[in-house]
Design a protein around this motif. Sequence first.
Motif, PDB file in Angstrom:
ATOM      1  N   LEU A   9       0.849  -1.185   0.000  1.00  0.00           N
ATOM      2  CA  LEU A   9       0.000   0.000   0.000  1.00  0.00           C
ATOM      3  C   LEU A   9       0.889   1.241   0.000  1.00  0.00           C
ATOM      4  O   LEU A   9       1.811   1.340   0.814  1.00  0.00           O
ATOM      5  CB  LEU A   9      -0.884   0.031   1.254  1.00  0.00           C
ATOM      6  N   SER A  10       0.587   2.182  -0.882  1.00  0.00           N
ATOM      7  CA  SER A  10       1.388   3.414  -0.909  1.00  0.00           C
ATOM      8  C   SER A  10       0.539   4.641  -1.222  1.00  0.00           C
ATOM      9  O   SER A  10       1.094   5.710  -1.513  1.00  0.00           O
ATOM     10  CB  SER A  10       2.510   3.293  -1.950  1.00  0.00           C
ATOM     11  N   ASN A  11      -0.776   4.526  -1.136  1.00  0.00           N
ATOM     12  CA  ASN A  11      -1.670   5.629  -1.514  1.00  0.00           C
ATOM     13  C   ASN A  11      -1.372   6.926  -0.790  1.00  0.00           C
ATOM     14  O   ASN A  11      -1.498   8.013  -1.359  1.00  0.00           O
ATOM     15  CB  ASN A  11      -3.128   5.250  -1.242  1.00  0.00           C
ATOM     16  N   GLU A  12      -1.005   6.831   0.483  1.00  0.00           N
ATOM     17  CA  GLU A  12      -0.806   8.036   1.296  1.00  0.00           C
ATOM     18  C   GLU A  12       0.657   8.455   1.382  1.00  0.00           C
ATOM     19  O   GLU A  12       1.005   9.357   2.155  1.00  0.00           O
ATOM     20  CB  GLU A  12      -1.361   7.804   2.702  1.00  0.00           C
ATOM     21  N   ASP A  13       1.517   7.812   0.594  1.00  0.00           N
ATOM     22  CA  ASP A  13       2.948   8.099   0.651  1.00  0.00           C
ATOM     23  C   ASP A  13       3.461   8.589  -0.693  1.00  0.00           C
ATOM     24  O   ASP A  13       2.722   8.660  -1.673  1.00  0.00           O
ATOM     25  CB  ASP A  13       3.712   6.845   1.085  1.00  0.00           C
ATOM     26  N   ALA A  14       4.729   8.890  -0.733  1.00  0.00           N
ATOM     27  CA  ALA A  14       5.350   9.383  -1.958  1.00  0.00           C
ATOM     28  C   ALA A  14       5.360   8.300  -3.041  1.00  0.00           C
ATOM     29  O   ALA A  14       5.294   7.098  -2.760  1.00  0.00           O
ATOM     30  CB  ALA A  14       6.778   9.843  -1.664  1.00  0.00           C
ATOM     31  N   ILE A  15       5.450   8.746  -4.286  1.00  0.00           N
ATOM     32  CA  ILE A  15       5.572   7.841  -5.422  1.00  0.00           C
ATOM     33  C   ILE A  15       6.891   7.080  -5.322  1.00  0.00           C
ATOM     34  O   ILE A  15       7.932   7.650  -4.964  1.00  0.00           O
ATOM     35  CB  ILE A  15       5.532   8.634  -6.745  1.00  0.00           C
ATOM     36  N   SER A  16       6.854   5.787  -5.626  1.00  0.00           N
ATOM     37  CA  SER A  16       8.092   5.010  -5.643  1.00  0.00           C
ATOM     38  C   SER A  16       9.109   5.657  -6.579  1.00  0.00           C
ATOM     39  O   SER A  16       8.750   6.149  -7.658  1.00  0.00           O
ATOM     40  CB  SER A  16       7.808   3.574  -6.098  1.00  0.00           C
ATOM     41  N   ASP A  17      10.372   5.639  -6.168  1.00  0.00           N
ATOM     42  CA  ASP A  17      11.428   6.306  -6.917  1.00  0.00           C
ATOM     43  C   ASP A  17      12.187   5.286  -7.759  1.00  0.00           C
ATOM     44  O   ASP A  17      13.045   4.560  -7.250  1.00  0.00           O
ATOM     45  CB  ASP A  17      12.378   7.019  -5.943  1.00  0.00           C
ATOM     46  N   PHE A  18      11.871   5.247  -9.062  1.00  0.00           N
ATOM     47  CA  PHE A  18      12.564   4.350  -9.977  1.00  0.00           C
ATOM     48  C   PHE A  18      13.772   5.020 -10.627  1.00  0.00           C
ATOM     49  O   PHE A  18      14.464   4.394 -11.428  1.00  0.00           O
ATOM     50  CB  PHE A  18      11.604   3.852 -11.068  1.00  0.00           C
ATOM     51  N   GLU A  19      14.010   6.286 -10.296  1.00  0.00           N
ATOM     52  CA  GLU A  19      15.155   6.992 -10.864  1.00  0.00           C
ATOM     53  C   GLU A  19      16.383   6.898  -9.959  1.00  0.00           C
ATOM     54  O   GLU A  19      17.490   7.269 -10.362  1.00  0.00           O
ATOM     55  CB  GLU A  19      14.785   8.462 -11.083  1.00  0.00           C
ATOM     56  N   ILE A  20      16.193   6.399  -8.758  1.00  0.00           N
ATOM     57  CA  ILE A  20      17.290   6.321  -7.796  1.00  0.00           C
ATOM     58  C   ILE A  20      18.352   5.342  -8.283  1.00  0.00           C
ATOM     59  O   ILE A  20      18.064   4.399  -9.039  1.00  0.00           O
ATOM     60  CB  ILE A  20      16.738   5.906  -6.409  1.00  0.00           C
ATOM     61  N   GLN A  21      19.603   5.558  -7.859  1.00  0.00           N
ATOM     62  CA  GLN A  21      20.692   4.651  -8.201  1.00  0.00           C
ATOM     63  C   GLN A  21      21.453   4.266  -6.927  1.00  0.00           C
ATOM     64  O   GLN A  21      21.599   5.083  -6.014  1.00  0.00           O
ATOM     65  CB  GLN A  21      21.651   5.299  -9.204  1.00  0.00           C
ATOM     66  N   PHE A  22      21.904   3.024  -6.898  1.00  0.00           N
ATOM     67  CA  PHE A  22      22.674   2.524  -5.754  1.00  0.00           C
ATOM     68  C   PHE A  22      23.936   1.837  -6.266  1.00  0.00           C
ATOM     69  O   PHE A  22      23.895   1.086  -7.242  1.00  0.00           O
ATOM     70  CB  PHE A  22      21.878   1.491  -4.952  1.00  0.00           C
ATOM     71  N   ASP A  23      25.059   2.072  -5.589  1.00  0.00           N
ATOM     72  CA  ASP A  23      26.235   1.235  -5.784  1.00  0.00           C
ATOM     73  C   ASP A  23      26.033  -0.072  -5.031  1.00  0.00           C
ATOM     74  O   ASP A  23      25.297  -0.130  -4.037  1.00  0.00           O
ATOM     75  CB  ASP A  23      27.488   1.935  -5.261  1.00  0.00           C
ATOM     76  N   ASP A  24      26.712  -1.118  -5.467  1.00  0.00           N
ATOM     77  CA  ASP A  24      26.613  -2.397  -4.762  1.00  0.00           C
ATOM     78  C   ASP A  24      27.039  -2.263  -3.304  1.00  0.00           C
ATOM     79  O   ASP A  24      26.501  -2.933  -2.413  1.00  0.00           O
ATOM     80  CB  ASP A  24      27.465  -3.456  -5.448  1.00  0.00           C
ATOM     81  N   ASP A  25      28.002  -1.376  -3.037  1.00  0.00           N
ATOM     82  CA  ASP A  25      28.509  -1.203  -1.674  1.00  0.00           C
ATOM     83  C   ASP A  25      27.433  -0.718  -0.712  1.00  0.00           C
ATOM     84  O   ASP A  25      27.560  -0.896   0.506  1.00  0.00           O
ATOM     85  CB  ASP A  25      29.674  -0.211  -1.667  1.00  0.00           C
ATOM     86  N   TYR A  26      26.403  -0.097  -1.234  1.00  0.00           N
ATOM     87  CA  TYR A  26      25.300   0.380  -0.393  1.00  0.00           C
ATOM     88  C   TYR A  26      24.666  -0.788   0.364  1.00  0.00           C
ATOM     89  O   TYR A  26      24.111  -0.619   1.455  1.00  0.00           O
ATOM     90  CB  TYR A  26      24.267   1.073  -1.278  1.00  0.00           C
ATOM     91  N   PHE A  27      24.778  -1.993  -0.212  1.00  0.00           N
ATOM     92  CA  PHE A  27      24.148  -3.170   0.364  1.00  0.00           C
ATOM     93  C   PHE A  27      25.162  -4.097   1.038  1.00  0.00           C
ATOM     94  O   PHE A  27      24.937  -5.299   1.170  1.00  0.00           O
ATOM     95  CB  PHE A  27      23.374  -3.926  -0.723  1.00  0.00           C
ATOM     96  N   ASP A  28      26.268  -3.530   1.482  1.00  0.00           N
ATOM     97  CA  ASP A  28      27.285  -4.285   2.217  1.00  0.00           C
ATOM     98  C   ASP A  28      26.821  -4.464   3.663  1.00  0.00           C
ATOM     99  O   ASP A  28      26.463  -3.481   4.328  1.00  0.00           O
ATOM    100  CB  ASP A  28      28.603  -3.514   2.185  1.00  0.00           C
ATOM    101  N   PRO A  29      26.792  -5.700   4.182  1.00  0.00           N
ATOM    102  CA  PRO A  29      26.353  -5.911   5.569  1.00  0.00           C
ATOM    103  C   PRO A  29      27.147  -5.078   6.579  1.00  0.00           C
ATOM    104  O   PRO A  29      26.599  -4.652   7.603  1.00  0.00           O
ATOM    105  CB  PRO A  29      26.592  -7.406   5.791  1.00  0.00           C
ATOM    106  N   ALA A  30      28.419  -4.808   6.295  1.00  0.00           N
ATOM    107  CA  ALA A  30      29.246  -4.049   7.223  1.00  0.00           C
ATOM    108  C   ALA A  30      28.803  -2.587   7.335  1.00  0.00           C
ATOM    109  O   ALA A  30      29.209  -1.886   8.259  1.00  0.00           O
ATOM    110  CB  ALA A  30      30.711  -4.118   6.800  1.00  0.00           C
ATOM    111  N   SER A  31      27.968  -2.137   6.383  1.00  0.00           N
ATOM    112  CA  SER A  31      27.556  -0.736   6.386  1.00  0.00           C
ATOM    113  C   SER A  31      26.208  -0.511   7.068  1.00  0.00           C
ATOM    114  O   SER A  31      25.745   0.633   7.135  1.00  0.00           O
ATOM    115  CB  SER A  31      27.471  -0.220   4.948  1.00  0.00           C
ATOM    116  N   LEU A  32      25.570  -1.567   7.592  1.00  0.00           N
ATOM    117  CA  LEU A  32      24.213  -1.422   8.128  1.00  0.00           C
ATOM    118  C   LEU A  32      24.154  -0.440   9.297  1.00  0.00           C
ATOM    119  O   LEU A  32      23.223   0.370   9.392  1.00  0.00           O
ATOM    120  CB  LEU A  32      23.657  -2.770   8.545  1.00  0.00           C
TER     121      LEU A  32
END
Length: 462
Positions: free
Chosen positions: A432-455
């Motif tokens: 459900l997202s009716n009351e929230d912002a539009i999903s952002d499909f323009e965003i970009q992530f480096d693989d490092d963003y998903f490194d467990p050590a960075s949580l």
Amino acid sequence: MLRIVGGMLLAVWSASVAAAVGTAEAAHLGKDLTPVGAVRAGNADGSIPAWQGAAAFSAADRKLTRAQLEDIRQHRPHVLENFLGTADDKPLYTVTRDNMAQYADHLTAGQKALLQRYPDYYLKVYRSVRAAFYPDAIYAATEVNATHATLQGTDTLLNARLGFPFPIPKSGAEVIWNHKLKYRGSAVRRYNNQAVVQPNGDYSLSKLIEDVKFKYANLREPEKLGDKILFFYLARILSPPRVAGQLTLVHERTDTADGGRSAWIYNPGIGRTNRAPDVGYDNPSNGSDGEQYNDQVDMFNGALDRYSWKLLGRREILIPYNAYRISSPRYKYADIIRPHHLNQNLARYELHRVWVVEAILRPGTRHNLARRTFYVDEDSWSIAAIDGYDNHGQLWKVQEAHLFTAPFVPTTTGSPEVIYDLESGRYFITALSNEDAISDFEIQFDDDYFDPASLKRRAATR
């Protein structure tokens, strides 16, 4: 043509290596079959039209930016309900408990059960519009995959790149892989609300922000399955307060080790990241109070290895489709959520051809759902509905995804998704997202963003 294709796709078991199709079969793609393998023509009586794809949308709709979408959401929300000129459509007919026998051939077992159980449950059926489409690069890669991609057992995918691996499927597992690997953009930040709804309609919302980078079907980084990572997923819980700030990180893979994924959880209360041992199969998902299993997220995800998968062919089924109204910002969550089931007055059902796949629990394995029947939209490879049976053979969990095509991505997705529990009378609603912002499909992530050590650092900065 439908009879010919259906004959070639008789039910088979996916226990061994599934071979790619020959060049003669693959030549149907983009001709009598759409570029992703659906039958291009409508049905005999015209109740299912011919496929339109991108031509159903205006050029302006296909080029909308997130900033433009946000402006529309805030100032002209009714526009978001009318991408396909469907806002003023009147129902062709309504399926109720009293007349359901007339439409029985077009109903899922789950729909029949809901109609029989709840007197105020109904399906408003509208004209069908076949507007699902994907980028040309996905089409080109899909054509190559048709003659090259293979599936060893249920989970070892070979020689697939970028597009749908099996546009002319020969097994049930291949159909599910098409759903798992469909193009959804290269990355997305989604604002997700979900709730367990009690039989009397009481509920409280859980709120999440979900960041995803797709490694497969990523047009920015069009690689093969080299490291076997399908996608990275990072979720932050915003509410309820007792778990606010918790981060869950998932690395989804193509193998079956650990259920096909590695996962970590950061707990703000102790300030520590720990490996999460049970994030697949029938382990309950966060915030669902046991009403959603981890492999029911996005209708189905994760490893297929605990089931035997049988392809039953195509059927014409009434499924939630072109669901722009129910996902419109003009409606609040309180408008959508009702006792026993969603507000069916906001739901739109259409007749579409779907692939029907049956999954049966393999001997020696365990899962709380012993059998599942999947109904997969042929135009988008999105799972639209699932009938889930318990270990006594009783229909138990009924899933629906209210599908719509986002032309600015482009992809077809479900919002909301629902799991009806026929045993408890509760249901779980997510996406459900009716009351929230539009999903952002323009965003970009480096693989490092998903490194467990960075949580821990992510927790402090998000």
